[in-house]
Scaffold this active site. Structure first.
Site, PDB file in Angstrom:
ATOM      1  N   CYS A   1      32.196  13.775   2.654  1.00  0.00           N
ATOM      2  CA  CYS A   1      31.568  13.150   1.370  1.00  0.00           C
ATOM      3  C   CYS A   1      32.495  12.064   0.993  1.00  0.00           C
ATOM      4  O   CYS A   1      33.415  12.625   0.813  1.00  0.00           O
ATOM      5  CB  CYS A   1      31.046  14.181   0.466  1.00  0.00           C
TER       6      CYS A   1
ATOM      7  N   CYS B   1      33.386  13.554  -2.891  1.00  0.00           N
ATOM      8  CA  CYS B   1      33.954  14.896  -3.216  1.00  0.00           C
ATOM      9  C   CYS B   1      34.705  15.351  -1.886  1.00  0.00           C
ATOM     10  O   CYS B   1      35.336  16.553  -1.947  1.00  0.00           O
ATOM     11  CB  CYS B   1      33.053  15.937  -3.922  1.00  0.00           C
TER      12      CYS B   1
ATOM     13  N   LYS C   1     -10.408 -23.804   1.719  1.00  0.00           N
ATOM     14  CA  LYS C   1     -11.668 -23.926   2.506  1.00  0.00           C
ATOM     15  C   LYS C   1     -12.654 -24.915   2.128  1.00  0.00           C
ATOM     16  O   LYS C   1     -12.706 -24.955   1.193  1.00  0.00           O
ATOM     17  CB  LYS C   1     -12.494 -22.693   2.669  1.00  0.00           C
TER      18      LYS C   1
ATOM     19  N   TYR D   1     -12.686 -12.003   2.596  1.00  0.00           N
ATOM     20  CA  TYR D   1     -12.780 -13.765   2.221  1.00  0.00           C
ATOM     21  C   TYR D   1     -13.520 -14.376   3.370  1.00  0.00           C
ATOM     22  O   TYR D   1     -13.494 -15.628   3.064  1.00  0.00           O
ATOM     23  CB  TYR D   1     -11.489 -13.875   2.435  1.00  0.00           C
TER      24      TYR D   1
ATOM     25  N   SER E   1      -7.509 -18.349  14.309  1.00  0.00           N
ATOM     26  CA  SER E   1      -6.441 -18.558  13.408  1.00  0.00           C
ATOM     27  C   SER E   1      -6.275 -19.572  12.266  1.00  0.00           C
ATOM     28  O   SER E   1      -7.581 -20.175  12.417  1.00  0.00           O
ATOM     29  CB  SER E   1      -5.064 -18.616  14.345  1.00  0.00           C
ATOM     30  N   LEU E   2      -5.600 -19.913  11.795  1.00  0.00           N
ATOM     31  CA  LEU E   2      -5.679 -21.062  10.816  1.00  0.00           C
ATOM     32  C   LEU E   2      -4.534 -22.105  11.079  1.00  0.00           C
ATOM     33  O   LEU E   2      -3.538 -21.832  11.376  1.00  0.00           O
ATOM     34  CB  LEU E   2      -5.501 -20.647   9.314  1.00  0.00           C
TER      35      LEU E   2
ATOM     36  N   CYS F   1      29.143  18.156  -6.805  1.00  0.00           N
ATOM     37  CA  CYS F   1      29.632  16.494  -6.287  1.00  0.00           C
ATOM     38  C   CYS F   1      29.298  15.950  -7.422  1.00  0.00           C
ATOM     39  O   CYS F   1      28.010  15.403  -7.847  1.00  0.00           O
ATOM     40  CB  CYS F   1      29.204  16.261  -5.074  1.00  0.00           C
TER      41      CYS F   1
ATOM     42  N   LYS G   1       1.173 -22.675   3.505  1.00  0.00           N
ATOM     43  CA  LYS G   1       2.251 -21.558   3.538  1.00  0.00           C
ATOM     44  C   LYS G   1       3.363 -21.687   2.360  1.00  0.00           C
ATOM     45  O   LYS G   1       4.056 -22.710   2.329  1.00  0.00           O
ATOM     46  CB  LYS G   1       3.047 -21.725   4.948  1.00  0.00           C
TER      47      LYS G   1
ATOM     48  N   CYS H   1      25.404  15.456   1.595  1.00  0.00           N
ATOM     49  CA  CYS H   1      26.825  16.242   1.000  1.00  0.00           C
ATOM     50  C   CYS H   1      26.005  17.532   0.487  1.00  0.00           C
ATOM     51  O   CYS H   1      25.099  17.150  -0.595  1.00  0.00           O
ATOM     52  CB  CYS H   1      27.469  15.433  -0.178  1.00  0.00           C
TER      53      CYS H   1
ATOM     54  N   GLU I   1      -8.627  -8.860   4.839  1.00  0.00           N
ATOM     55  CA  GLU I   1      -7.053  -8.282   5.307  1.00  0.00           C
ATOM     56  C   GLU I   1      -7.096  -7.010   4.307  1.00  0.00           C
ATOM     57  O   GLU I   1      -7.522  -6.885   3.250  1.00  0.00           O
ATOM     58  CB  GLU I   1      -6.378  -9.393   4.349  1.00  0.00           C
TER      59      GLU I   1
ATOM     60  N   GLU J   1      -8.108 -20.162  -2.034  1.00  0.00           N
ATOM     61  CA  GLU J   1      -7.974 -18.616  -2.414  1.00  0.00           C
ATOM     62  C   GLU J   1      -6.566 -18.116  -1.901  1.00  0.00           C
ATOM     63  O   GLU J   1      -5.925 -18.915  -1.146  1.00  0.00           O
ATOM     64  CB  GLU J   1      -9.081 -17.760  -1.864  1.00  0.00           C
TER      65      GLU J   1
ATOM     66  N   ARG K   1      -7.945  -7.248  14.358  1.00  0.00           N
ATOM     67  CA  ARG K   1      -8.086  -8.637  15.052  1.00  0.00           C
ATOM     68  C   ARG K   1      -7.910  -8.718  16.495  1.00  0.00           C
ATOM     69  O   ARG K   1      -8.625  -9.459  17.339  1.00  0.00           O
ATOM     70  CB  ARG K   1      -7.192  -9.594  14.366  1.00  0.00           C
TER      71      ARG K   1
ATOM     72  N   ASP L   1      -1.183 -11.228   2.633  1.00  0.00           N
ATOM     73  CA  ASP L   1      -0.393 -10.849   3.670  1.00  0.00           C
ATOM     74  C   ASP L   1      -0.263  -9.387   4.232  1.00  0.00           C
ATOM     75  O   ASP L   1       0.302  -8.562   3.641  1.00  0.00           O
ATOM     76  CB  ASP L   1       1.141 -11.104   3.217  1.00  0.00           C
TER      77      ASP L   1
ATOM     78  N   LYS M   1      -3.874 -16.374   0.290  1.00  0.00           N
ATOM     79  CA  LYS M   1      -3.617 -15.835   1.700  1.00  0.00           C
ATOM     80  C   LYS M   1      -2.940 -14.458   1.612  1.00  0.00           C
ATOM     81  O   LYS M   1      -1.673 -14.626   1.702  1.00  0.00           O
ATOM     82  CB  LYS M   1      -2.943 -17.098   2.447  1.00  0.00           C
TER      83      LYS M   1
ATOM     84  N   GLU N   1     -12.180  15.085 -13.331  1.00  0.00           N
ATOM     85  CA  GLU N   1     -13.448  15.252 -13.654  1.00  0.00           C
ATOM     86  C   GLU N   1     -14.219  14.439 -12.342  1.00  0.00           C
ATOM     87  O   GLU N   1     -15.220  15.126 -11.660  1.00  0.00           O
ATOM     88  CB  GLU N   1     -13.741  14.133 -14.720  1.00  0.00           C
ATOM     89  N   TYR N   2     -13.801  13.597 -11.593  1.00  0.00           N
ATOM     90  CA  TYR N   2     -14.289  13.016 -10.319  1.00  0.00           C
ATOM     91  C   TYR N   2     -14.237  14.291  -9.296  1.00  0.00           C
ATOM     92  O   TYR N   2     -15.435  14.316  -8.787  1.00  0.00           O
ATOM     93  CB  TYR N   2     -13.664  11.806  -9.870  1.00  0.00           C
ATOM     94  N   ASP N   3     -13.301  14.794  -9.418  1.00  0.00           N
ATOM     95  CA  ASP N   3     -13.128  15.949  -8.280  1.00  0.00           C
ATOM     96  C   ASP N   3     -14.310  16.946  -8.538  1.00  0.00           C
ATOM     97  O   ASP N   3     -14.741  17.633  -7.528  1.00  0.00           O
ATOM     98  CB  ASP N   3     -11.993  16.665  -8.312  1.00  0.00           C
TER      99      ASP N   3
HETATM  100  S1  IVH Z   1      -9.810 -17.472   6.503  1.00  0.00           S
HETATM  101  C1  IVH Z   1     -12.013 -18.591  10.321  1.00  0.00           C
HETATM  102  N1  IVH Z   1      -8.938 -16.508   4.131  1.00  0.00           N
HETATM  103  O1  IVH Z   1      -4.475 -15.468   7.507  1.00  0.00           O
HETATM  104  C2  IVH Z   1     -11.364 -18.407   9.145  1.00  0.00           C
HETATM  105  N2  IVH Z   1      -7.706 -15.968   6.513  1.00  0.00           N
HETATM  106  O2  IVH Z   1      -2.763 -17.302   9.501  1.00  0.00           O
HETATM  107  C3  IVH Z   1     -10.610 -17.085   9.116  1.00  0.00           C
HETATM  108  N3  IVH Z   1      -5.742 -14.680   6.020  1.00  0.00           N
HETATM  109  O3  IVH Z   1      -5.982 -14.481  10.659  1.00  0.00           O
HETATM  110  C4  IVH Z   1      -9.591 -16.986   8.329  1.00  0.00           C
HETATM  111  N4  IVH Z   1      -5.901 -14.524   3.728  1.00  0.00           N
HETATM  112  O4  IVH Z   1      -5.692 -12.887   8.810  1.00  0.00           O
HETATM  113  C5  IVH Z   1      -8.795 -16.492   5.742  1.00  0.00           C
HETATM  114  N5  IVH Z   1      -8.075 -15.835   2.224  1.00  0.00           N
HETATM  115  C6  IVH Z   1      -8.171 -15.945   3.629  1.00  0.00           C
HETATM  116  C7  IVH Z   1      -6.938 -15.132   4.144  1.00  0.00           C
HETATM  117  C8  IVH Z   1      -6.776 -15.228   5.647  1.00  0.00           C
HETATM  118  C9  IVH Z   1      -5.230 -14.005   4.696  1.00  0.00           C
HETATM  119  C10 IVH Z   1      -5.125 -14.452   7.162  1.00  0.00           C
HETATM  120  C11 IVH Z   1      -6.132 -14.165   8.450  1.00  0.00           C
HETATM  121  C12 IVH Z   1      -5.974 -14.973   9.262  1.00  0.00           C
HETATM  122  C13 IVH Z   1      -4.643 -15.540   9.021  1.00  0.00           C
HETATM  123  C14 IVH Z   1      -4.296 -16.874   9.565  1.00  0.00           C
END
Ligand code: IVH
Length: 704
Positions: free
Chosen positions: A441, A444, A323, A247, A103-104, A464, A347, A459, A195, A134, A157, A138, A136, A56-58
């Protein structure tokens, strides 16, 4: 524009475009249709609550595309048709972030967090600090800029100061809006961090596809997301189904407030308020996963809770981020050259371990592919003991430089299959031995073959034994015919005992003989018989998928089922005709063609039909049809307007399923009066959406 919560209004417009209207006739009409499409993108990608089916969307999309093709000068950059861009044939341009991406700092336990809290209190000169915690995510970090409500730039980044311009690829991330109403907040320019992730499910599908094409799989969804963002072909990016979580707002430039109705909303003064603003503007921010807490104790508890539920989330997280919530306090704390002082990562425990590679076994799969499986010393990773790991193919063994006796680093990403990340050549003693691939194989003994552009040895003896058994296992599996009481073990056992020798044999089982086997009581035989009987009326796409045709996954099977009325119709299609279908390239087309040109396969299908399987497409079956197709529901408490049975019937009629308990498999919990423990349990699983009866009725209103 209508607010997105006016679901009924949007659905009335949708119906009008679907049933009555042809192509748009004026630019204004085209813009209205764009809004309808944007509303459905919002439902699908943002709320995970689609209200119309993909076909339908299409249909609506094609109407807009039709008009835009005739009026190319009237196409707007934020039109839903403008996600696909041209392939890049040069390098990505380097761009400078408006604010450097720092970075963090890391923490690993409650003590680390308490120390950090102490410092934050001292520096901010406050007895207690409010935090926002919140997930993190990956994945791969990105930074996006919106100017005058339009997405104008996305960047990786990079080194934190400069990154690659990946705007074209980011437009393929369907939950990243091309337009967002920041002007309501008086914002002219905004830079947002986030992310990009690949969900565990998409990653699994993606790796399966890679392996079916004879390519080595990727180690984890993070690598998959990062690699995808830097691809030269944006349409391939689109196929890989990335999602963006936003975020952090790193930069805001404001317009003069309250001119032309702009700036009617106040700019938040807390981080959680910013996340809410992002959510309200159509972004996936962690509003449902976050906790705002005064003091560090609740923060520690929330981190622990999430660590426990890590495997239940549909995407990977490797920790939590804490934060300082008040933006003014954040400013006071400032930053070092490396990280902000107002945030810290907590972590989770590593999901890597080391072990010793002892031996390699070679297994034959349903398509004849021979897969080397490494046997390693058992190692516990994230609560699971790993002792056997697929090492995919000869090229993979070479690329990873694996030898018998090597120390290997093993990673397990949640419920994702464990992988060998690398060997550690520095720890070699000289007694390690090369891994030799067999030429025949292992089951067999027929000679193995390899196609020119593939890494996989196969195979090619279709009779087999290993392949026959694997084909039956695939046919009865959950995503295929879903014969509940018939697992891999049973198939192997029946095959070994000569009770089952091919797929049609499933429908000719001698239940008398099975009943006399050890471990098969009357109840289990009855259950098996009933499950097999029920499978005869499974939808057509499940049978197509269950046939195990190479390169035909569930999505292709669904698409094929929508294009035919009887399974044997596929026999009439040429390679060219197959290639006219959505997402079918020459490889898939010739595989399907080859399958249906093989007389043995046709005989098998005729036999299945004689045995009572429905090879005809059911009237209502359109793959992803019903509004709730693939969605799961549970009702709890006393409903005031609907009877429980009727409510459940509504869900089932729309293609949804009712679950019996709360688990991570549940999508919606509908809550009536006096809801009890189910509601409490559901609140702890962030991916479950909790609806009141009223909200449920709104969701289905247009349907009745
Ligand atoms: S805040 C200045 N919030 O973790 C603050 N980072 O190890 C900016 N990441 O480079 C980062 N989830 O790529 C923030 N909820 C989250 C995150 C987050 C994943 C990543 C981000 C950062 C890395 C640091």
């Amino acid at each position: 524009m209508k607010a997105y919560n006016d679901v009924k209004g949007w659905m009335d417009l949708t119906r009008a475009w679907m049933d009555e209207k042809g192509l748009p006739e004026t630019p204004a009409e085209a813009e209205k249709l764009r809004d309808v499409l944007r509303f459905h993108e919002y439902q699908y990608y943002h709320l995970d609550r689609p209200l119309i089916t993909d076909p339908e969307y299409d249909r609506l999309y094609k109407k807009l595309e039709g008009w835009e093709t005739a009026h190319p000068e009237k196409v707007t950059p934020d039109s839903p048709t403008q996600r696909v861009g041209k392939s890049l044939n040069t390098q990505f341009a380097t761009v400078t972030h408006l604010v450097p991406m720092l970075s963090l700092e890391n923490s690993y336990d409650a003590n680390d967090l308490q120390d950090w809290d102490r410092k934050a209190r001292e520096l901010s000169d406050a007895p207690i600090v409010e935090y926002c915690v919140e997930p993190k995510y990956d994945g791969a970090s990105i930074s996006v800029i919106y100017e005058n409500d339009i997405l104008v730039r996305s960047a990786t980044r990079g080194d934190g100061v400069q990154g690659d311009d990946i705007t074209v690829n980011s437009r393929q991330i369907r939950n990243l809006p091309l337009r967002a109403p920041f002007s309501r907040y008086g914002i002219q320019t905004i830079e947002i961090r986030g992310e990009v992730v690949m969900t565990k499910k998409s990653f699994e599908n993606f790796n399966t596809q890679l392996m079916e094409n004879g390519q080595p799989p990727l180690a984890n969804p993070r690598n998959a997301a990062a690699g995808t963002l830097r691809m030269k072909d944006p349409s391939e990016v689109g196929r890989r189904k990335l999602e963006a979580f936003l975020y952090h707002v790193s930069y805001v430039a404001e317009t003069t407030p309250n001119t032309d109705g702009r700036g009617s909303e106040k700019l938040p003064d807390t981080h959680s308020g910013m996340l809410r603003m992002l959510w309200d503007c159509g972004f996936r921010s962690p509003v449902h996963e976050m906790l705002v807490a005064k003091g560090i104790d609740d923060v520690v508890r929330h981190c622990g809770r999430f660590e426990g539920q890590r495997d239940d989330l549909p995407y990977e997280i490797d920790g939590m981020v804490v934060k300082v919530n008040q933006l003014e306090v954040q400013e006071r704390l400032g930053m070092t050259t490396h990280h902000p002082r107002w945030a810290i990562a907590y972590k989770f425990k590593a999901r890597q371990g080391t072990s010793r590679l002892r031996s390699v076994e070679f297994q034959v799969g349903r398509t004849g592919a021979v897969t080397p499986v490494a046997k390693i010393d058992p190692v516990g990773i994230g609560g699971v003991t790993v002792s056997s790991i697929s090492i995919h193919n000869e090229d993979y063994i070479r690329e990873k430089d694996l030898k018998l006796g090597d120390t290997v680093v093993v990673e397990r990403a949640g419920d994702v299959i464990p992988q060998i990340v690398r060997s550690v050549p520095d720890l070699r003693t000289g007694s390690e031995k090369s891994i030799h691939f067999p030429t025949d194989c292992p089951v067999c003994r027929s000679p193995l073959f390899k196609e020119a552009d593939e890494a996989v040895w196969r195979c090619i003896n279709a009779e087999c034994e290993a392949q026959v058994v694997e084909r039956i296992i695939h046919f009865v599996s959950k995503d295929a015919l879903d014969i509940r009481s018939f697992g891999e073990q049973q198939v192997r056992k029946f095959y070994e005992l000569g009770l089952l020798k091919d797929i049609p044999g499933i429908y000719r089982l001698d239940y008398g003989k099975i009943g006399s086997l050890e471990g098969f009581g009357k109840k289990s035989v009855d259950n098996l018989q009933q499950a097999i009987e029920q499978s005869k009326s499974q939808p057509l796409y499940r049978i197509i998928y269950g046939l195990g045709i190479r390169h035909v996954g569930e999505t292709t099977a669904k698409m094929l089922a929508q294009r035919i009325s009887h399974l044997l119709d596929l026999k009439e299609l040429t390679v060219d005709q197959l290639m006219q279908l959505e997402d079918i390239g020459p490889k898939v087309a010739s595989s399907i063609y080859g399958f249906f040109q093989n007389i043995k396969n046709i005989q098998m299908l005729a036999e299945l039909e004689n045995l009572g399987l429905t090879l005809q497409r059911a009237e209502q079956e359109t793959g992803d049809a019903g509004t709730f197709q693939g969605q799961t529901f549970l009702f709890t408490g006393t409903l005031s307007r609907l009877k429980r049975n009727d409510a459940e019937a509504i869900v089932e009629k729309a293609g949804g399923r009712i679950l019996s308990g709360v688990s991570s498999k549940l999508n919606y919990l509908v809550v009536g009066e006096d809801a009890g423990s189910k509601l409490e349990k559901a609140k702890k699983i962030p991916t479950i959406r909790i609806l009141t009866e009223e909200e449920f009725l709104n969701l289905v209103a247009y349907d009745n």
